[in-house]
Design a protein around this motif. Structure first.
Motif, mmCIF file in Angstrom:
data_model
loop_
_atom_site.group_PDB
_atom_site.id
_atom_site.type_symbol
_atom_site.label_atom_id
_atom_site.label_comp_id
_atom_site.label_asym_id
_atom_site.label_seq_id
_atom_site.Cartn_x
_atom_site.Cartn_y
_atom_site.Cartn_z
ATOM 1 N N VAL A 57 0.889 -1.173 0.000
ATOM 2 C CA VAL A 57 0.000 0.000 0.000
ATOM 3 C C VAL A 57 0.917 1.210 0.000
ATOM 4 C CG1 VAL A 57 -1.725 1.303 1.259
ATOM 5 C CG2 VAL A 57 -1.834 -1.187 1.197
ATOM 6 N N PHE A 58 0.960 1.913 -1.117
ATOM 7 C CA PHE A 58 1.918 3.001 -1.259
ATOM 8 C C PHE A 58 1.407 4.265 -0.575
ATOM 9 C CE2 PHE A 58 2.855 0.115 -4.697
ATOM 10 C CZ PHE A 58 4.240 0.062 -4.662
ATOM 11 N N GLN A 59 2.395 5.110 -0.246
ATOM 12 C CA GLN A 59 2.043 6.335 0.461
ATOM 13 C C GLN A 59 1.192 7.243 -0.428
ATOM 14 O OE1 GLN A 59 5.450 8.166 2.073
ATOM 15 N NE2 GLN A 59 4.307 9.502 3.429
ATOM 16 N N GLU A 60 1.666 7.472 -1.659
ATOM 17 C CA GLU A 60 0.791 8.187 -2.591
ATOM 18 C C GLU A 60 -0.128 7.125 -3.165
ATOM 19 O OE1 GLU A 60 4.367 7.472 -5.292
ATOM 20 O OE2 GLU A 60 3.767 7.102 -3.241
ATOM 21 N N LEU A 61 -1.399 7.380 -3.150
ATOM 22 C CA LEU A 61 -2.375 6.324 -3.406
ATOM 23 C C LEU A 61 -2.201 5.716 -4.783
ATOM 24 C CD1 LEU A 61 -5.428 8.026 -1.789
ATOM 25 C CD2 LEU A 61 -4.087 6.133 -0.901
ATOM 26 N N SER A 62 -2.308 4.424 -4.849
ATOM 27 C CA SER A 62 -2.160 3.717 -6.108
ATOM 28 C C SER A 62 -3.492 3.234 -6.638
ATOM 29 C CB SER A 62 -1.231 2.520 -5.926
ATOM 30 O OG SER A 62 0.078 2.961 -5.856
ATOM 31 N N LEU A 63 -4.494 4.069 -6.529
ATOM 32 C CA LEU A 63 -5.785 3.727 -7.127
ATOM 33 C C LEU A 63 -5.960 4.591 -8.364
ATOM 34 C CD1 LEU A 63 -8.015 3.711 -3.931
ATOM 35 C CD2 LEU A 63 -7.082 1.741 -5.110
ATOM 36 N N CYS A 64 -6.773 4.115 -9.288
ATOM 37 C CA CYS A 64 -7.100 4.926 -10.453
ATOM 38 C C CYS A 64 -8.351 5.728 -10.115
ATOM 39 C CB CYS A 64 -7.357 4.043 -11.668
ATOM 40 S SG CYS A 64 -5.891 3.132 -12.153
ATOM 41 N N ARG A 80 -10.170 -5.004 -9.637
ATOM 42 C CA ARG A 80 -9.854 -5.811 -10.806
ATOM 43 C C ARG A 80 -8.418 -5.523 -11.311
ATOM 44 N NH1 ARG A 80 -8.351 -8.340 -14.609
ATOM 45 N NH2 ARG A 80 -8.563 -7.959 -16.805
ATOM 46 N N ILE A 81 -7.998 -4.249 -11.215
ATOM 47 C CA ILE A 81 -6.661 -3.874 -11.668
ATOM 48 C C ILE A 81 -5.617 -4.738 -10.960
ATOM 49 C CG2 ILE A 81 -4.945 -2.006 -11.663
ATOM 50 C CD1 ILE A 81 -7.178 -1.441 -13.545
ATOM 51 N N GLU A 137 -7.780 1.116 -0.668
ATOM 52 C CA GLU A 137 -6.479 0.607 -1.076
ATOM 53 C C GLU A 137 -5.955 -0.439 -0.081
ATOM 54 O OE1 GLU A 137 -3.671 3.307 -2.543
ATOM 55 O OE2 GLU A 137 -2.368 1.642 -3.085
ATOM 56 N N ILE A 138 -6.175 -0.177 1.196
ATOM 57 C CA ILE A 138 -5.715 -1.140 2.206
ATOM 58 C C ILE A 138 -6.464 -2.462 2.050
ATOM 59 C CG2 ILE A 138 -5.704 -1.632 4.682
ATOM 60 C CD1 ILE A 138 -5.244 1.449 5.046
ATOM 61 N N ALA A 139 -7.791 -2.368 1.919
ATOM 62 C CA ALA A 139 -8.598 -3.581 1.776
ATOM 63 C C ALA A 139 -8.184 -4.347 0.539
ATOM 64 C CB ALA A 139 -10.076 -3.214 1.719
ATOM 65 N N ARG A 140 -7.874 -3.589 -0.525
ATOM 66 C CA ARG A 140 -7.490 -4.240 -1.771
ATOM 67 C C ARG A 140 -6.195 -5.048 -1.586
ATOM 68 N NH1 ARG A 140 -5.890 -1.209 -7.349
ATOM 69 N NH2 ARG A 140 -4.040 -0.736 -6.139
ATOM 70 N N ALA A 141 -5.263 -4.471 -0.798
ATOM 71 C CA ALA A 141 -3.983 -5.150 -0.606
ATOM 72 C C ALA A 141 -4.163 -6.458 0.150
ATOM 73 C CB ALA A 141 -3.020 -4.235 0.139
ATOM 74 N N LYS A 175 0.925 4.835 -13.102
ATOM 75 C CA LYS A 175 1.855 4.243 -12.155
ATOM 76 C C LYS A 175 1.194 3.067 -11.427
ATOM 77 C CE LYS A 175 5.333 6.450 -9.265
ATOM 78 N NZ LYS A 175 5.536 7.645 -8.437
ATOM 79 N N ALA A 176 -0.066 3.273 -11.048
ATOM 80 C CA ALA A 176 -0.779 2.225 -10.326
ATOM 81 C C ALA A 176 -0.941 0.997 -11.199
ATOM 82 C CB ALA A 176 -2.142 2.738 -9.881
#
Lengths: 340, 489, 339
Positions: free
Chosen positions: B88-95, B105-106, B155-159, C219-220
């Motif tokens: 889970v990255f600090q800058e959010l990795s969601l689209c 799904r990603i 994002e946390i739940a996704r991880a 990036k994601a």
């Protein structure tokens, strides 16, 4: 504006008024002009002629409307959409100067299917359901050589100035010239340059080829817009001026007049008149009137001779082209000629 | 547990460099099933680089073993995922343009075929229910429309969600930065239960309370190396802070320089604390160097921008006297005009003074460029060379020359020494000192302790608030760290 | 999410459809006969190629790029459609010239007359698009520059294929495009089919989510283990595919090709995407909106000419319509943010 044009249009109105009862059938019909381009003097003159002839016709009640429409970008798709919109707006006939001979066929067919008369001129379309008022450019080339044959029965060397390479008009005129020369072997084309219908370019091109040509050039066949430049090139080279065929541009006519007054110089001048739009208008009106009109018509050239030079020059604006507006009678003549 | 002997992933002497910057200088770390590792360190210690490495985002030198097999050369995002390593990255990795379900799904390539949307939605919602009961998020919500806390929850739940590959090691980088205390405690409770079931979590946080509460083992990083690694039970807050700032004591003696008395005159810059009523306000007088300290991204840059925007205007809560110039930290995006010459880059802020009619006075600009070349020591044969021909440090000098060469009374510096070599730094420090003595005011945001020592006065920021105000004599690394890390978890 | 925010979003999503309805109402007021079977056929049939081109542009915009070559590419496809696809290599003007001059026999072997040559060239066109996507991604080039350059390449190729306007569209395309469907005009059915197909492809499939995600946060996508290169290539290839459909449907309507036939499509397609609720960056797009946008732009032309606005002003007026819709959208956005 000018006397000749003025008198011709007056004549048109009078003819129209005289035939008033016979034309009553088209009084509720609307005609539109669909034009793809208005960016040069020839097209501007064409639109002015349209206004000059159709406005009195509308006032006189011959047709209900005759509105000109010009597309902004000279694009096929834009003009196709324009034609479709004109159909929807309820025009009964569309007079068309097309951006492309083939690519508008779809739109033209739709218009025909919707019961709209389509008369194309100048830029004609190949769709069979439309009428075509074509210019016989090949004949124009032939006529130039035939005129030279009249004046110089002995023949001699001639120089050909062509137009813009790759445009079909250039091909057609040149083909006519070469055919006529083949039929009259006393003439020989010793040089051929592209003047792009432009005086300056023609002058440069002729000046470039002259040194390599024999001294006894008797005639110059042209395509219009290049005669004055050719004359200047000959003068600058210190050669005797041959018979240069002119193309109805004002500067050409003015030079010719000057030479005529100075030393009795003789030549001819021919071109298609921008007023051909008015011919198309009358043809459309006659079709709407129920007349039987063949699909392919040929527009006559506007030819200026030694005798008509003074009058034509007077009626031509500086920088313009000798023009003529056509009347309903002229249209009748063209139709009759095509029926023969 | 049988697998406890072989770590899920272990790093041996792993190094990583970005250009001239050595982000990791030989890191050893082993992550075992059934433990939560707390990872702490000051800014730039290499935590983020380390976690990117674990996630397989970029390769590194050294030995990386997954389940006992060395796969350093072939380690990639796909390998990491196949082995159940998630981040889970600090800058959010969601689209932001996709829905919650689509974002799930990603991550999970196996969610495909007819009805994938429904399955993805169920997967993520079940996990959200498990981690954050009562979350109030719907699978069809567009992520960009969600408040930041909920995005972080997704994002946390996704991880932690599982389809084909298991979730064995989950790395959480500042996972609670946007969560309130309640949500944070829900997360920590889940982390404990995940670990109890045999998972492994690497928790990176600047909230030391969280680290001490949730971690089994604490790893302290400094300057790209692991400096301390001990069970969490061996630490308390103070000893943890001390472990992070071990150097502070060695240089502590230098800090006790003479404490200049703050001027009583009207300050050049005064920023009222607008969010927290009654909190300290930021004040800078003529000739002062004022430091903005704290961890990275705690509102220091925003403060500088606020001051910059307020200059010459009637802004609320901000008073600025005289002109302001800004030296940007991110040279490539905010600072240099990459296609211009050095001279043009230096003179751009002063062009108003160098006009001849409507035109630029070429002689004057050239003179100014040459003058600054001498004064600041830009190493180039010709000031008309392109700016990119300079090294990073010299580019930064040019940016300083631009700010100092302008007639601005106040110079704002947004962490300007990032990636600058030590020699250049010393030259610039001297110049700042000299300019301050000549009457200029400096506001200096920096995350480096050494630089704060050049400041007359330091404000420590945390979470967009000023949490401490230290004069030069009071300044120690320990105090700054104490203030930077929150009191409570 | 509370109800009011939801309604602002709904309003925003409905804006393209609403503008289309307003325009239709205005057209009905000005020219009632236009709202009829024949009227829709005439007003909307040129919207089909524009809709395809808009979808093509949308694919490129999804991944934060812009295609300035779509207009000339559509023209190129039209030229291929009018020559190679209808009569094989033998339909090329210069081959005909060679035949006329006797350099080639009057009857050509099978291989010279097979439309397969056209199919092959069109497939290569899609391949070129995919390669462009790869080039833009790998070299990190600005797509505007690359596609602007490509626009001249496509135009040059079209002129080589068809030096003067002409050629003949294949009969099956012509008859398809002039299909007279019962009750509902063909262009409307076509528009709905295009919109639904693109919607399913981009918005509903599982890989479609990845494609859009690449526009929202590349990036994601990369961190999740997807190849951005493949995504870019897929999106550009899709653009090439829809651009090809645009060219073929256009040549079916005009019946013959012309290199300059679709120069305006570049701007129209971009405007269509934006009008349909898409945005230049961030992967926020709507295929249904894009088709509606294309129809709106086409109808705007009819509307303006029914209004008797001179054509010289029409481009400006079309721009004004665009600005009004965008301003409305910004207003809605702002209202949304304020909440």
């Amino acid at each position: 504006m000018t006397r000749l044009a003025g008198s011709i249009s007056m004549l048109a109105v009078m003819t129209v008024l005289g035939m008033g009862s016979a034309l009553a059938d088209t009084a509720d019909k609307k005609i539109a002009l669909s034009n793809n381009y208005a960016g040069n003097s020839w097209r501007q003159a064409m639109l002015r002629s349209w206004d000059k002839v159709t406005k009195p016709a509308v006032t006189a009640g011959i047709v209900a409307a005759a509105d000109p429409f010009t597309t902004a970008e000279n694009q096929v798709t834009e003009q196709a959409a324009q034609i479709q919109n004109l159909v929807l707006q309820g025009y009964n006939a569309i007079v068309l100067n097309a951006a492309s001979p083939d690519a508008l066929n779809g739109a033209v067919k739709e218009a025909c299917d919707a019961g709209v008369i389509v008369v194309s001129f100048d830029g004609i379309v190949t769709e069979p359901c439309a009428w075509r008022i074509a210019v016989d450019f090949k004949q124009m080339g032939k006529d130039e050589v035939l005129y030279l044959k009249d004046k110089l029965p002995k023949g001699g060397n001639i120089l050909e100035i062509r137009g813009l390479a790759g445009v079909f008009v250039d091909d057609a005129i040149s083909k006519g010239i070469h055919e006529a020369v083949a039929e009259n072997p006393q003439f020989k084309i010793v040089g051929s340059v592209h003047g792009d219908w432009d005086q300056a370019k023609a002058q440069a091109a002729v000046a470039g080829i002259l040194p390599s040509l024999p001294n006894d050039i008797v005639g110059v066949v042209t395509q219009g817009g290049d005669g004055y430049g050719a004359a200047q090139a000959f003068k600058a080279a210190g050669r005797t001026t041959p018979i240069i065929i002119m193309g109805n541009r004002q500067d050409e006519l003015a030079w010719w007049k000057e030479q005529k007054d100075a030393n009795g110089y003789e030549t001819m001048s021919a071109s298609i008149a921008p007023g051909v739009s008015t011919l198309a208008f009358w043809v459309a009106q006659q079709i709407l009137d129920g007349k039987d009109v063949p699909k392919d018509l040929t527009v006559p050239f506007l030819r200026v001779d030694q005798a008509t030079l003074d009058k034509s020059l007077e009626t031509t604006e500086k920088g313009g082209v000798a023009n003529v507006e056509y009347s309903a009678e002229d249209a009748q003549k063209v139709v009759d000629a095509a029926k023969k | 547990m049988a697998s406890a002997a072989t770590p899920i992933i272990s790093l041996n002497g792993v190094e990583k460099s970005f250009g001239a910057v050595r982000a990791l200088r030989g890191v050893d770390l082993a992550c075992h099933a059934g433990e939560c590792i707390g990872l702490v360190g000051h800014n730039g210690a290499g935590k983020s680089t380390l976690m990117n490495l674990l996630a397989g985002v970029f390769p590194a030198e050294g030995r990386i073993e997954v389940d006992g097999k060395d796969i350093a050369s072939r380690y990639s995002v796909a390998t990491a995922q196949a082995h159940g390593i998630r981040c889970v990255f600090q800058e959010l990795s969601l689209c932001p343009n996709l829905t919650v379900a689509e974002n799930a799904r990603i991550m999970h390539a196996s969610l495909r075929g007819f009805g994938w949307r429904k399955r993805a939605g169920k997967l993520i919602l079940d996990k959200l229910d498990e981690v954050f009961p009562g979350h109030g998020i719907s699978a069809s919500d567009i992520v960009g429309d969600l408040p930041i806390a909920r995005r972080q929850m997704v994002e946390i739940a996704r991880a932690f969600s599982v389809t084909t590959a298991p979730a064995r090691l989950v790395i959480l980088d500042e996972p609670t930065s946007s969560l309130d205390a309640h949500l944070a405690s829900q997360l920590l409770a889940y982390v404990r239960s995940f670990v109890a079931k045999g998972g492994c979590v690497v928790l990176i946080s600047h909230l030391l309370g969280e680290i001490l509460a949730a971690g089994d083992r604490v790893v302290v990083m400094k300057d790209g190396k692991v400096v301390v690694e001990r069970p969490a039970a061996d630490f308390n807050r103070t000893s943890l802070v001390a472990a992070m700032g071990s150097v502070a004591h060695d240089e502590g003696a230098n800090a006790a320089t003479a404490d200049t008395k703050r001027s009583e005159t009207e300050p050049r810059v005064r920023v009222a604390a607008d969010r927290q009523a009654g909190g300290p306000e930021l004040i800078a007088h003529q000739g002062e160097i004022v430091g903005l300290a704290g961890l990275g991204g705690q509102g220091q840059s925003e403060m500088l921008i606020r001051i910059f925007d307020a200059a010459g205007k009637n802004a609320r809560n901000v008073t600025v006297v005289g002109g302001v110039a800004l030296v940007a930290g991110d040279r490539q995006t905010d600072g240099v005009f990459p296609l211009w010459s050095i001279a043009e880059n230096i003179t751009i802020s002063s062009l108003r003074r160098m006009r001849r009619g409507p035109l630029i006075d070429g002689a004057a600009t050239e003179a100014m460029a040459e003058d600054w070349k001498q004064r600041i020591g830009i190493r180039t044969p010709d000031m008309n060379n392109p700016i990119l021909s300079l090294s990073g440090g010299n580019q930064q000098k040019a940016l300083f020359a631009r700010a100092l060469g302008s007639d601005a009374q106040t110079v704002l510096m947004d962490d300007p020494m990032r990636g600058v070599d030590i020699g250049t730094k010393q030259e610039v420090y001297g110049m700042i000192r000299a300019e301050a003595e000549a009457g200029r005011t400096f506001l200096w945001y920096t995350t480096e302790m050494d630089e704060l020592k050049h400041c007359d006065h330091v404000y420590v920021f945390r979470d967009h608030h000023i949490v401490a105000e230290l004069s030069r004599s009071e300044l120690t690394e320990e105090k700054v760290l104490h203030a930077s890390f929150a009191e409570v978890a | 999410m509370n109800g009011s925010v939801l309604s602002a979003r709904t309003l925003r999503n409905l804006l393209p459809a609403l503008s289309l309805l307003v325009l239709l109402a205005a057209i009905f007021y000005l020219q009632p006969r236009a709202i009829s079977y024949v009227g829709f056929n005439l007003m909307l049939n040129l919207a089909i190629p524009i809709a395809f081109a808009t979808i093509a542009q949308m694919c490129v915009i999804t991944v934060n790029d812009l295609d300035l070559s779509i207009g000339t590419y559509v023209g190129f496809v039209a030229c291929i459609g009018a020559t190679l696809l209808s009569g094989g290599i033998g339909a090329l003007p210069f081959i005909k010239d060679l035949q006329a001059s006797g350099a080639l026999p009057a009857t050509l072997p099978w291989i010279m007359n097979t439309p397969l040559a056209g199919v092959l060239v069109l497939l290569m066109g899609i391949g070129v698009y995919a390669l462009l996507g790869a080039l833009i991604h790998l070299r990190n080039l600005p797509s505007i520059v690359v596609t602007l350059g490509m626009s001249f390449v496509w135009l040059g190729l079209s002129v080589l294929v068809l030096p003067v306007p002409g050629g003949q569209a294949p009969g099956w395309i012509k008859s398809l495009m002039t299909l007279k469907t019962p009750f509902i005009p063909f262009p409307i059915i076509a528009a709905v089919v295009i919109a639904v197909a693109a919607h399913i492809l981009i918005m509903k499939t599982s890989y479609g989510a990845v494609l859009r995600g690449a526009g929202g946060n590349p990036k994601a996508i990369e961190r999740a283990g997807w190849s951005l290169l493949k995504v870019k290539m897929a999106m550009f290839a899709l653009a090439g595919f829809f651009g090809m459909l645009a060219g073929l449907s256009l040549v079916g309507l005009t019946t013959s090709g012309d290199a300059n036939i679709a120069l305006r499509y570049t701007l129209l397609s971009i405007a269509g995407v934006i009008l349909g609720g898409g945005e230049f960056v961030g992967g926020r797009i709507s295929p249904i909106g894009a088709v509606i946008g294309a129809a709106t732009l086409t109808l705007a032309g009819s509307f303006l000419s029914f209004m008797r606005i001179p054509p010289d002003w029409q481009i400006g007026a079309q721009g004004a319509i665009l600005i009004i819709v965008l301003a409305l959208r910004t207003l809605i956005d702002r209202a949304e943010k304020r909440r």
